[in-house]
Design an enzyme around this catalytic site. Structure first.
Site, PDB file in Angstrom:
ATOM      1  N   SER A  22      -0.363 -13.539   8.647  1.00  0.00           N
ATOM      2  CA  SER A  22       0.369 -14.534   7.909  1.00  0.00           C
ATOM      3  C   SER A  22       1.393 -15.335   9.172  1.00  0.00           C
ATOM      4  O   SER A  22       1.554 -14.395  10.029  1.00  0.00           O
ATOM      5  CB  SER A  22       1.581 -14.116   6.876  1.00  0.00           C
ATOM      6  OG  SER A  22       2.492 -14.600   6.785  1.00  0.00           O
ATOM      7  N   SER A  23       1.721 -16.377   8.864  1.00  0.00           N
ATOM      8  CA  SER A  23       2.584 -16.941  10.073  1.00  0.00           C
ATOM      9  C   SER A  23       3.982 -16.192  10.244  1.00  0.00           C
ATOM     10  O   SER A  23       4.685 -16.458  11.212  1.00  0.00           O
ATOM     11  CB  SER A  23       2.739 -18.666   9.731  1.00  0.00           C
ATOM     12  OG  SER A  23       3.383 -18.788   8.335  1.00  0.00           O
ATOM     13  N   CYS A  24       4.092 -15.363   9.270  1.00  0.00           N
ATOM     14  CA  CYS A  24       5.696 -14.496   9.210  1.00  0.00           C
ATOM     15  C   CYS A  24       5.492 -13.597  10.461  1.00  0.00           C
ATOM     16  O   CYS A  24       6.605 -13.106  10.661  1.00  0.00           O
ATOM     17  CB  CYS A  24       6.029 -14.047   8.201  1.00  0.00           C
ATOM     18  SG  CYS A  24       5.143 -12.830   7.242  1.00  0.00           S
TER      19      CYS A  24
ATOM     20  N   TYR B 173       7.460  -7.008   5.634  1.00  0.00           N
ATOM     21  CA  TYR B 173       5.916  -7.349   5.545  1.00  0.00           C
ATOM     22  C   TYR B 173       5.392  -7.774   6.966  1.00  0.00           C
ATOM     23  O   TYR B 173       4.094  -7.696   7.264  1.00  0.00           O
ATOM     24  CB  TYR B 173       6.143  -8.745   4.766  1.00  0.00           C
ATOM     25  CG  TYR B 173       4.800  -9.592   4.285  1.00  0.00           C
ATOM     26  CD1 TYR B 173       3.993  -8.954   3.364  1.00  0.00           C
ATOM     27  CD2 TYR B 173       4.511 -10.776   4.882  1.00  0.00           C
ATOM     28  CE1 TYR B 173       2.581  -9.593   3.039  1.00  0.00           C
ATOM     29  CE2 TYR B 173       3.396 -11.290   4.678  1.00  0.00           C
ATOM     30  CZ  TYR B 173       2.638 -10.914   3.669  1.00  0.00           C
ATOM     31  OH  TYR B 173       1.302 -11.275   3.339  1.00  0.00           O
TER      32      TYR B 173
ATOM     33  N   LYS C 126       1.955  -6.593   8.880  1.00  0.00           N
ATOM     34  CA  LYS C 126       0.955  -7.538   9.070  1.00  0.00           C
ATOM     35  C   LYS C 126       0.436  -7.342  10.669  1.00  0.00           C
ATOM     36  O   LYS C 126      -0.521  -7.346  11.085  1.00  0.00           O
ATOM     37  CB  LYS C 126       1.284  -9.018   8.938  1.00  0.00           C
ATOM     38  CG  LYS C 126       1.069  -9.006   7.329  1.00  0.00           C
ATOM     39  CD  LYS C 126      -0.287  -9.042   6.952  1.00  0.00           C
ATOM     40  CE  LYS C 126      -0.426  -9.393   5.421  1.00  0.00           C
ATOM     41  NZ  LYS C 126      -1.872  -9.167   4.959  1.00  0.00           N
TER      42      LYS C 126
ATOM     43  N   HIS D  14       6.273 -17.963  -3.891  1.00  0.00           N
ATOM     44  CA  HIS D  14       6.594 -18.612  -2.742  1.00  0.00           C
ATOM     45  C   HIS D  14       7.335 -20.040  -3.302  1.00  0.00           C
ATOM     46  O   HIS D  14       7.379 -20.383  -4.377  1.00  0.00           O
ATOM     47  CB  HIS D  14       5.449 -18.946  -1.892  1.00  0.00           C
ATOM     48  CG  HIS D  14       4.820 -17.664  -1.092  1.00  0.00           C
ATOM     49  ND1 HIS D  14       3.793 -17.308  -1.485  1.00  0.00           N
ATOM     50  CD2 HIS D  14       5.565 -16.914  -0.369  1.00  0.00           C
ATOM     51  CE1 HIS D  14       3.519 -16.391  -0.723  1.00  0.00           C
ATOM     52  NE2 HIS D  14       4.577 -16.006  -0.124  1.00  0.00           N
TER      53      HIS D  14
HETATM   54  N1  NAP Z   1      -0.114 -17.031  -0.191  1.00  0.00           N
HETATM   55  C1  NAP Z   1       0.425 -17.389   0.913  1.00  0.00           C
HETATM   56  O1  NAP Z   1       0.979 -18.413   1.141  1.00  0.00           O
HETATM   57  C2  NAP Z   1      -0.285 -16.678   2.233  1.00  0.00           C
HETATM   58  C3  NAP Z   1       0.030 -17.214   3.447  1.00  0.00           C
HETATM   59  C4  NAP Z   1      -0.379 -16.615   4.659  1.00  0.00           C
HETATM   60  C5  NAP Z   1      -1.297 -15.536   4.474  1.00  0.00           C
HETATM   61  N2  NAP Z   1      -1.417 -15.222   3.169  1.00  0.00           N
HETATM   62  C6  NAP Z   1      -2.479 -13.791   3.420  1.00  0.00           C
HETATM   63  O2  NAP Z   1      -3.281 -13.896   2.337  1.00  0.00           O
HETATM   64  C7  NAP Z   1      -3.508 -12.467   1.682  1.00  0.00           C
HETATM   65  C8  NAP Z   1      -3.684 -12.556   0.234  1.00  0.00           C
HETATM   66  O3  NAP Z   1      -2.429 -13.191  -0.435  1.00  0.00           O
HETATM   67  P1  NAP Z   1      -2.306 -13.990  -1.830  1.00  0.00           P
HETATM   68  O4  NAP Z   1      -1.353 -15.021  -1.519  1.00  0.00           O
HETATM   69  O5  NAP Z   1      -3.705 -14.152  -2.398  1.00  0.00           O
HETATM   70  O6  NAP Z   1      -1.786 -12.880  -2.650  1.00  0.00           O
HETATM   71  P2  NAP Z   1      -1.981 -12.609  -4.150  1.00  0.00           P
HETATM   72  O7  NAP Z   1      -2.085 -13.844  -4.931  1.00  0.00           O
HETATM   73  O8  NAP Z   1      -0.753 -11.747  -4.557  1.00  0.00           O
HETATM   74  O9  NAP Z   1      -3.189 -11.620  -4.053  1.00  0.00           O
HETATM   75  C9  NAP Z   1      -3.129 -10.296  -3.571  1.00  0.00           C
HETATM   76  C10 NAP Z   1      -4.389  -9.400  -4.097  1.00  0.00           C
HETATM   77  O10 NAP Z   1      -4.099  -8.016  -3.776  1.00  0.00           O
HETATM   78  C11 NAP Z   1      -4.284  -7.232  -4.947  1.00  0.00           C
HETATM   79  N3  NAP Z   1      -3.917  -5.898  -4.373  1.00  0.00           N
HETATM   80  C12 NAP Z   1      -2.542  -5.678  -4.234  1.00  0.00           C
HETATM   81  N4  NAP Z   1      -2.077  -4.510  -4.268  1.00  0.00           N
HETATM   82  C13 NAP Z   1      -3.509  -3.757  -3.958  1.00  0.00           C
HETATM   83  C14 NAP Z   1      -3.678  -2.594  -4.065  1.00  0.00           C
HETATM   84  N5  NAP Z   1      -3.031  -1.536  -3.824  1.00  0.00           N
HETATM   85  N6  NAP Z   1      -5.183  -2.339  -4.118  1.00  0.00           N
HETATM   86  C15 NAP Z   1      -6.123  -3.339  -4.446  1.00  0.00           C
HETATM   87  N7  NAP Z   1      -5.699  -4.669  -4.559  1.00  0.00           N
HETATM   88  C16 NAP Z   1      -4.461  -4.903  -4.492  1.00  0.00           C
HETATM   89  C17 NAP Z   1      -3.845  -7.906  -5.934  1.00  0.00           C
HETATM   90  O11 NAP Z   1      -4.411  -7.293  -7.104  1.00  0.00           O
HETATM   91  P3  NAP Z   1      -3.179  -7.215  -8.370  1.00  0.00           P
HETATM   92  O12 NAP Z   1      -2.669  -8.610  -8.503  1.00  0.00           O
HETATM   93  O13 NAP Z   1      -4.182  -6.835  -9.531  1.00  0.00           O
HETATM   94  O14 NAP Z   1      -2.128  -6.336  -7.865  1.00  0.00           O
HETATM   95  C18 NAP Z   1      -4.105  -9.426  -5.654  1.00  0.00           C
HETATM   96  O15 NAP Z   1      -5.447  -9.654  -6.219  1.00  0.00           O
HETATM   97  C19 NAP Z   1      -2.336 -11.654   2.396  1.00  0.00           C
HETATM   98  O16 NAP Z   1      -2.966 -10.929   3.074  1.00  0.00           O
HETATM   99  C20 NAP Z   1      -1.336 -12.687   2.658  1.00  0.00           C
HETATM  100  O17 NAP Z   1      -0.560 -12.110   3.828  1.00  0.00           O
HETATM  101  C21 NAP Z   1      -1.141 -15.540   1.980  1.00  0.00           C
END
Ligand code: NAP
Length: 322
Positions: free
Chosen positions: A115-117, A144, A148, A187
Site C-alpha cells: 500500500s502507499s502508506c 499496518y 506491509k 476509507h
Molecule cells: N482498499 C484500498 O484502498 C487499498 C489500497 C492499497 C492497497 N490495498 C491492498 O489490497 C489488499 C486487499 O485490500 P482490500 O481493500 O481488498 O481489503 P478488504 O476488502 O478488506 O479484503 C480483504 C480480504 O482479506 C480477507 N481476510 C482478512 N483476514 C483474513 C484471514 N485471516 N484469512 C483469510 N482471509 C482474510 C478478508 O476476508 P473477510 O472479509 O472474510 O475477513 C477479505 O476478503 C491489501 O493488501 C491492501 O493493503 C488496498
C-alpha cells in the site's frame, strides 16, 4: 526450493487470496474476463491465513502456478488507531505464512500487494519507489505500514536467497464496487459516498467532513488496479517494488464536492478541523508502472458515479457494518 520462471497463461492455476474483498474480488473478475480457467479461491472461514499449518497444507496440496495475495486486515484511520495490535499481528502472520508456504510448495509466481502508506509521511511528491524507508511513517497507520514493509522485504529476501519469483505492488487509495462502506472501518471515499447518500435521503442542510479538506489524495478505481495486477503477473519478474496509481491527486474538498454532485446533495459542506488530517499529500510516481506498459483508464468522476450506482443497487448486501 528455487523456482524456475514459468510463463503465466489462461491455463495457469492461480490462487487469489482474499477474493471476497474489494481488491481480490476485482482481480478474480479480471482474470475470469480474460479467460483464465483454473482459478482457486478459499473464503476466510474456510482457510484462515493467520494459521500456519492449514496454509502450508493447502498450498502443498493444490500447488498453484501463481498466488496473488490480496488478503489483509485493512481499514481507515479510526480502525488503525483503535486496533493497532490486530493490524500488525494479522498482517504479519498472514503474509509470512503465505509467502513461506508458497515458496515451499514451488509456486512459480507470487504477487504481494502492499500500500502507499509504506512511504514516509513527509516524502517528496510524487512518491518514487526509492523513497521507501527514507523517513518516519504516518503515525495513524504505522502498524499496518510496518507489516506491509515487512511483507515486501520478505518477498525480496526470498527472491535473493531462494530465487522465489515474488513481486510487490504498491497501490494508491482504491475504491469501487464491493468497497467497505462501514463508517467505523472504511476509507475516506466510500465513507463519504455513504454519508452523502444518507444526508441526501434525510434532506440534511449540511454535512461535516473529517479534517480541514486540504490534504491531497490520489484515488484509483479497483478495476484499473486489477488490470495492472494481471498485466504485471504476466510480464514483470523482478525485485524492485512497483507503484500503482492514477498519477494525479485531488484535495479532500474536491473529492467531497464530486461525491456531493454524484449523490445529488444540495446542503452545505463543512470541515471539522478537530479531526486528524493524516498525511498532507500522497501522490505516487507511476513512471515505473508506465514504463512497464500499463496506464489506468477510469477517471475519478466516472468511477465515483459508477461506484455510487453500485452502492444504491446493493444497499441490502453492501458492507455497511463489518
Ligand atoms: N482498499 C484500498 O484502498 C487499498 C489500497 C492499497 C492497497 N490495498 C491492498 O489490497 C489488499 C486487499 O485490500 P482490500 O481493500 O481488498 O481489503 P478488504 O476488502 O478488506 O479484503 C480483504 C480480504 O482479506 C480477507 N481476510 C482478512 N483476514 C483474513 C484471514 N485471516 N484469512 C483469510 N482471509 C482474510 C478478508 O476476508 P473477510 O472479509 O472474510 O475477513 C477479505 O476478503 C491489501 O493488501 C491492501 O493493503 C488496498
Amino acid at each position: 526450493m528455487t523456482t524456475t520462471l514459468r510463463p503465466i497463461n489462461q491455463d495457469s492455476k492461480i490462487y487469489v487470496a482474499g477474493h471476497r474483498g474489494l481488491v481480490g474480488g476485482a482481480i478474480l473478475k479480471a482474470l475470469q474476463q480474460q479467460g483464465y480457467r483454473q482459478l482457486l479461491v478459499r473464503s476466510h472461514a474456510d482457510l484462515d491465513l493467520t494459521e500456519q499449518s492449514p496454509v502450508r497444507a493447502f498450498l502443498e496440496r493444490e500447488r498453484p502456478d501463481a498466488v496473488i495475495m490480496a488478503a489483509a486486515r485493512v481499514g481507515g484511520i479510526h480502525a488503525n488507531n483503535t486496533r493497532p495490535a490486530e493490524f500488525i499481528r494479522d498482517n504479519l502472520l498472514m503474509q509470512d505464512n503465505i509467502i513461506d508456504a508458497a515458496h515451499r510448495a514451488g509456486v512459480g509466481k507470487f504477487v504481494f500487494l502492499g500500500s502507499s502508506c509504506i512511504y514516509p509521511k513527509l516524502s517528496p511528491q510524487p512518491i518514487k519507489e526509492e523513497y521507501l524507508l527514507s523517513g518516519a511513517l504516518e503515525p495513524t497507520n504505522e502498524w499496518y505500514a510496518v507489516a506491509k514493509i515487512a511483507g515486501l522485504k520478505m518477498c525480496q529476501a526470498y527472491r535473493r536467497q531462494y530465487g522465489f519469483n515474488a513481486i510487490s505492488l504498491m497501490p494508491t487509495n482504491l475504491y469501487g464496487p464491493g468497497d467497505n462502506f462501514d463508517l467505523q472501518s472504511s476509507h475516506v471515499l466510500p465513507a463519504l459516498i455513504r454519508r452523502f447518500h444518507e444526508a441526501t435521503q434525510r434532506g440534511d442542510d449540511s454535512l461535516a467532513v473529517w479534517g480541514t479538506g486540504t490534504p491531497r489524495r490520489e484515488f484509483l478505481h479497483v478495476e484499473d488496479l486489477a488490470e495492472a495486477v494481471v498485466h504485471l503477473l504476466k510480464t514483470y519478474d523482478d525485485e524492485p517494488i512497483v507503484n500503482i496509481g492514477w498519477g494525479e491527486d485531488v484535495t479532500i474538498r474536491e473529492l467531497a464536492e464530486m461525491i456531493a454532485a454524484a449523490t445529488g446533495f444540495k446542503g452545505r459542506l463543512l470541515f471539522d478541523a478537530s479531526k486528524p488530517d493524516g498525511t498532507p499529500r500522497k501522490l505516487l510516481d507511476t513512471s515505473r508502472l508506465t514504463s512497464l506498459g500499463f496506464r489506468p483508464k477510469i477517471t475519478l468522476k466516472d468511477g465515483i458515479h459508477q461506484t455510487y450506482a453500485w452502492f444504491k443497487q446493493h444497499l441490502a448486501d453492501a458492507r455497511l457494518t463489518v
